[in-house]
Motif scaffolding. Structure first.
Motif, PDB file in Angstrom:
ATOM      1  N   GLY A 248       0.789  -1.231   0.000  1.00 59.87           N
ATOM      2  CA  GLY A 248       0.000   0.000   0.000  1.00 59.87           C
ATOM      3  C   GLY A 248       0.823   1.284   0.000  1.00 59.87           C
ATOM      4  N   GLY A 249       2.137   1.159   0.078  1.00 54.49           N
ATOM      5  CA  GLY A 249       2.989   2.356   0.176  1.00 54.49           C
ATOM      6  C   GLY A 249       2.928   3.270  -1.029  1.00 54.49           C
ATOM      7  N   THR A 250       2.600   2.737  -2.201  1.00 58.08           N
ATOM      8  CA  THR A 250       2.474   3.642  -3.352  1.00 58.08           C
ATOM      9  C   THR A 250       1.039   4.138  -3.522  1.00 58.08           C
ATOM     10  OG1 THR A 250       1.959   1.897  -4.960  1.00 58.08           O
ATOM     11  CG2 THR A 250       4.300   2.394  -4.611  1.00 58.08           C
ATOM     12  N   GLN A 251       0.094   3.528  -2.810  1.00 53.61           N
ATOM     13  CA  GLN A 251      -1.309   3.886  -3.011  1.00 53.61           C
ATOM     14  C   GLN A 251      -1.872   4.676  -1.818  1.00 53.61           C
ATOM     15  OE1 GLN A 251      -2.743   3.116  -6.129  1.00 53.61           O
ATOM     16  NE2 GLN A 251      -0.547   2.722  -6.415  1.00 53.61           N
ATOM     17  N   ARG A 252      -1.776   4.103  -0.624  1.00 52.95           N
ATOM     18  CA  ARG A 252      -2.323   4.813   0.543  1.00 52.95           C
ATOM     19  C   ARG A 252      -1.516   6.080   0.846  1.00 52.95           C
ATOM     20  NH1 ARG A 252      -3.040  -0.598   2.337  1.00 52.95           N
ATOM     21  NH2 ARG A 252      -5.253  -1.101   2.270  1.00 52.95           N
ATOM     22  N   LEU A 253      -0.203   6.009   0.623  1.00 51.27           N
ATOM     23  CA  LEU A 253       0.621   7.192   0.924  1.00 51.27           C
ATOM     24  C   LEU A 253       0.238   8.374   0.021  1.00 51.27           C
ATOM     25  CD1 LEU A 253       2.906   8.184   2.760  1.00 51.27           C
ATOM     26  CD2 LEU A 253       4.537   7.482   0.992  1.00 51.27           C
ATOM     27  N   VAL A 254       0.022   8.108  -1.261  1.00 48.15           N
ATOM     28  CA  VAL A 254      -0.384   9.184  -2.185  1.00 48.15           C
ATOM     29  C   VAL A 254      -1.695   9.805  -1.722  1.00 48.15           C
ATOM     30  CG1 VAL A 254      -1.066   9.768  -4.535  1.00 48.15           C
ATOM     31  CG2 VAL A 254       0.672   8.041  -4.157  1.00 48.15           C
ATOM     32  N   ARG A 255      -2.635   8.926  -1.338  1.00 45.98           N
ATOM     33  CA  ARG A 255      -3.936   9.442  -0.908  1.00 45.98           C
ATOM     34  C   ARG A 255      -3.798  10.249   0.375  1.00 45.98           C
ATOM     35  NH1 ARG A 255      -4.890   5.203  -4.202  1.00 45.98           N
ATOM     36  NH2 ARG A 255      -6.961   4.890  -5.085  1.00 45.98           N
ATOM     37  N   ALA A 256      -2.830   9.892   1.216  1.00 43.01           N
ATOM     38  CA  ALA A 256      -2.672  10.600   2.491  1.00 43.01           C
ATOM     39  C   ALA A 256      -1.926  11.923   2.335  1.00 43.01           C
ATOM     40  CB  ALA A 256      -1.944   9.705   3.498  1.00 43.01           C
ATOM     41  N   VAL A 257      -0.841  11.930   1.558  1.00 42.44           N
ATOM     42  CA  VAL A 257       0.027  13.128   1.562  1.00 42.44           C
ATOM     43  C   VAL A 257       0.125  13.801   0.195  1.00 42.44           C
ATOM     44  CG1 VAL A 257       1.401  12.105   3.425  1.00 42.44           C
ATOM     45  CG2 VAL A 257       2.248  11.931   1.081  1.00 42.44           C
ATOM     46  N   GLY A 258      -0.519  13.216  -0.828  1.00 42.73           N
ATOM     47  CA  GLY A 258      -0.429  13.803  -2.166  1.00 42.73           C
ATOM     48  C   GLY A 258       0.754  13.236  -2.939  1.00 42.73           C
ATOM     49  N   GLN A 259       0.706  13.437  -4.264  1.00 44.40           N
ATOM     50  CA  GLN A 259       1.683  12.773  -5.125  1.00 44.40           C
ATOM     51  C   GLN A 259       3.121  13.255  -4.923  1.00 44.40           C
ATOM     52  OE1 GLN A 259       0.794  11.852  -9.159  1.00 44.40           O
ATOM     53  NE2 GLN A 259       2.851  12.404  -9.868  1.00 44.40           N
ATOM     54  N   SER A 260       3.318  14.563  -4.734  1.00 40.40           N
ATOM     55  CA  SER A 260       4.682  15.080  -4.737  1.00 40.40           C
ATOM     56  C   SER A 260       5.501  14.524  -3.566  1.00 40.40           C
ATOM     57  CB  SER A 260       4.622  16.613  -4.704  1.00 40.40           C
ATOM     58  OG  SER A 260       5.897  17.135  -4.854  1.00 40.40           O
ATOM     59  N   LEU A 261       4.945  14.617  -2.361  1.00 39.92           N
ATOM     60  CA  LEU A 261       5.674  14.117  -1.193  1.00 39.92           C
ATOM     61  C   LEU A 261       5.774  12.591  -1.219  1.00 39.92           C
ATOM     62  CD1 LEU A 261       7.147  14.556   1.466  1.00 39.92           C
ATOM     63  CD2 LEU A 261       4.923  14.692   2.622  1.00 39.92           C
ATOM     64  N   ALA A 262       4.686  11.918  -1.641  1.00 40.91           N
ATOM     65  CA  ALA A 262       4.720  10.448  -1.713  1.00 40.91           C
ATOM     66  C   ALA A 262       5.809  10.010  -2.690  1.00 40.91           C
ATOM     67  CB  ALA A 262       3.360   9.914  -2.156  1.00 40.91           C
ATOM     68  N   MET A 263       5.862  10.668  -3.828  1.00 40.39           N
ATOM     69  CA  MET A 263       6.862  10.307  -4.846  1.00 40.39           C
ATOM     70  C   MET A 263       8.265  10.514  -4.282  1.00 40.39           C
ATOM     71  SD  MET A 263       6.638   9.139  -7.919  1.00 40.39           S
ATOM     72  CE  MET A 263       5.437   9.701  -9.108  1.00 40.39           C
ATOM     73  N   GLN A 264       8.462  11.629  -3.590  1.00 45.86           N
ATOM     74  CA  GLN A 264       9.776  11.913  -3.007  1.00 45.86           C
ATOM     75  C   GLN A 264      10.170  10.820  -2.007  1.00 45.86           C
ATOM     76  OE1 GLN A 264      10.250  15.999  -1.729  1.00 45.86           O
ATOM     77  NE2 GLN A 264      11.750  15.421  -0.175  1.00 45.86           N
ATOM     78  N   MET A 265       9.220  10.433  -1.161  1.00 43.18           N
ATOM     79  CA  MET A 265       9.529   9.412  -0.147  1.00 43.18           C
ATOM     80  C   MET A 265       9.814   8.055  -0.789  1.00 43.18           C
ATOM     81  SD  MET A 265       6.677  10.459   2.704  1.00 43.18           S
ATOM     82  CE  MET A 265       7.011   9.119   3.862  1.00 43.18           C
ATOM     83  N   VAL A 266       9.010   7.691  -1.791  1.00 39.95           N
ATOM     84  CA  VAL A 266       9.151   6.360  -2.406  1.00 39.95           C
ATOM     85  C   VAL A 266      10.411   6.287  -3.274  1.00 39.95           C
ATOM     86  CG1 VAL A 266       8.097   4.797  -4.101  1.00 39.95           C
ATOM     87  CG2 VAL A 266       6.689   5.813  -2.301  1.00 39.95           C
ATOM     88  N   LEU A 267      10.743   7.386  -3.964  1.00 40.45           N
ATOM     89  CA  LEU A 267      11.883   7.334  -4.887  1.00 40.45           C
ATOM     90  C   LEU A 267      13.222   7.656  -4.225  1.00 40.45           C
ATOM     91  CD1 LEU A 267      10.401   8.784  -8.221  1.00 40.45           C
ATOM     92  CD2 LEU A 267      10.431   6.432  -7.365  1.00 40.45           C
ATOM     93  N   THR A 268      13.211   8.453  -3.153  1.00 40.48           N
ATOM     94  CA  THR A 268      14.495   8.727  -2.479  1.00 40.48           C
ATOM     95  C   THR A 268      14.725   7.776  -1.308  1.00 40.48           C
ATOM     96  OG1 THR A 268      13.610  10.262  -0.826  1.00 40.48           O
ATOM     97  CG2 THR A 268      14.278  11.218  -2.960  1.00 40.48           C
ATOM     98  N   GLY A 269      13.656   7.229  -0.756  1.00 42.26           N
ATOM     99  CA  GLY A 269      13.784   6.375   0.424  1.00 42.26           C
ATOM    100  C   GLY A 269      14.032   7.165   1.695  1.00 42.26           C
TER     101      GLY A 269
END
Ligand code: HXC
Length: 257
Positions: A141-162
């Motif tokens: 759910g880290g790519t799906q619930r996180l986007v819904r919670a914090v929006g795409q920009s921050l979720a993308m940053q967290m998922v792609l940078t770690g």
């Protein structure tokens, strides 16, 4: 061997589940997920349990899926991974679930925390999806619930940078509802759960489902669902009791009927 999952209650309608693998920062292995899923079965079947709080230790809510266990699984092993059914069980839990997070909340740990309807965090919490550092990606759910919670920009940053974010940042982004001193996190989560547990359970169940549906439905369908759920409550004793108690200036006594 010490128990890997501690279960207390229900006390005032609230069951408290504590992840307890301190030697591995509560890394989620099959045994721990199985224990969690079995405790949720028990909580689901128990009418005295009106809400559940899941927490970890002050150092770690959970540092992710158990990396050693994961390393032993190849493609077929991942497809047949018994942990998949435990994640699905957690996701379909029907009672209010509150996650109380201190310390490391990473990878599968962050994904578990996001299964909470409400998340409360200590100021020492660190939220991250560091899977990318292992050559993998989030899988619960880290790519799906996180986007819904914090929006795409921050979720993308967290998922792609770690790179993890602080509790304060998680609060600002809407990932958690409140932050508090780490030693008060569980107390605060339990207090919220008790407040919910004191309400009419049918109203809680339908209201929760309506809020959850906001993410899956378009606005018109969501509003229709809300109206139907609202209307159904007119058939409950608890609605009669709630309205009457207000008019008689007394506290309602909800029966769950
Ligand atoms: C297994 C883990 C673990 C993990 C920590 N440990 N995280 N074991 N799986 N995810 C173990 C360490 O090996 C160590 O054991 C002990 O816990 C303490 O950890 P340390 O690293 O010594 O502590 P510290 O230096 O404070 O660093 C803490 C940390 C680091 C930053 C959290 O442990 C870390 O980076 N962990 C991995 C985080 C991660 O990548 N998570 C994502 C996993 S993948 P020993 O025996 O050495 O004392 C994932 C996919 C989900 O979650 C998919 C779901 C379907």
């Amino acid at each position: 061997m010490p128990q890997i999952l501690l279960s207390e209650g229900p006390d005032q309608g609230v069951r408290l589940l504590t992840l307890n693998r301190p030697e591995a920062l509560n890394a989620l292995n099959t045994a721990l997920l199985e224990a969690l899923s079995s405790e949720l079965d028990t909580a689901e079947a128990d009418p005295e349990t009106r809400a559940v709080v899941i927490t970890g230790s002050e150092r770690a809510f959970a540092a992710g899926a158990d990396i050693n266990e994961m390393a032993a699984r190849d493609l077929v092993g991942m497809l047949e991974d018994p942990r998949i059914k435990h994640w699905a069980r957690i996701a379909r839990f029907t009672k209010p679930l509150i996650t109380a997070v201190n310390g490391f909340c990473l990878g599968g740990g962050c994904e578990l925390a996001m299964h909470g309807d409400i998340m409360v965090a200590g100021t020492n919490a660190r939220f991250g999806q560091p899977e990318i550092n292992l050559g993998i990606m989030p899988g619960a759910g880290g790519t799906q619930r996180l986007v819904r919670a914090v929006g795409q920009s921050l979720a993308m940053q967290m998922v792609l940078t770690g790179e993890p974010i602080s509790a304060q940042r998680a609060l600002e982004a809407g990932l958690v509802s409140e932050i508090c001193q780490p030693e008060l996190t569980i107390e605060r989560a339990v207090a919220i759960a008790r407040t919910i547990a004191s309400k009419g359970p049918i109203a809680v169940r339908l209201a929760r489902e309506a809020v959850q549906r906001a993410e899956d439905m378009d606005l018109a369908a969501g509003l229709r669902f809300e109206r139907h759920a609202f209307t159904i409550l007119a058939a409950t004793d608890d609605r009669r009791e709630g309205l009457e108690a207000f008019r008689n200036k007394r506290k309602p006594r909800f029966s769950g009927r």
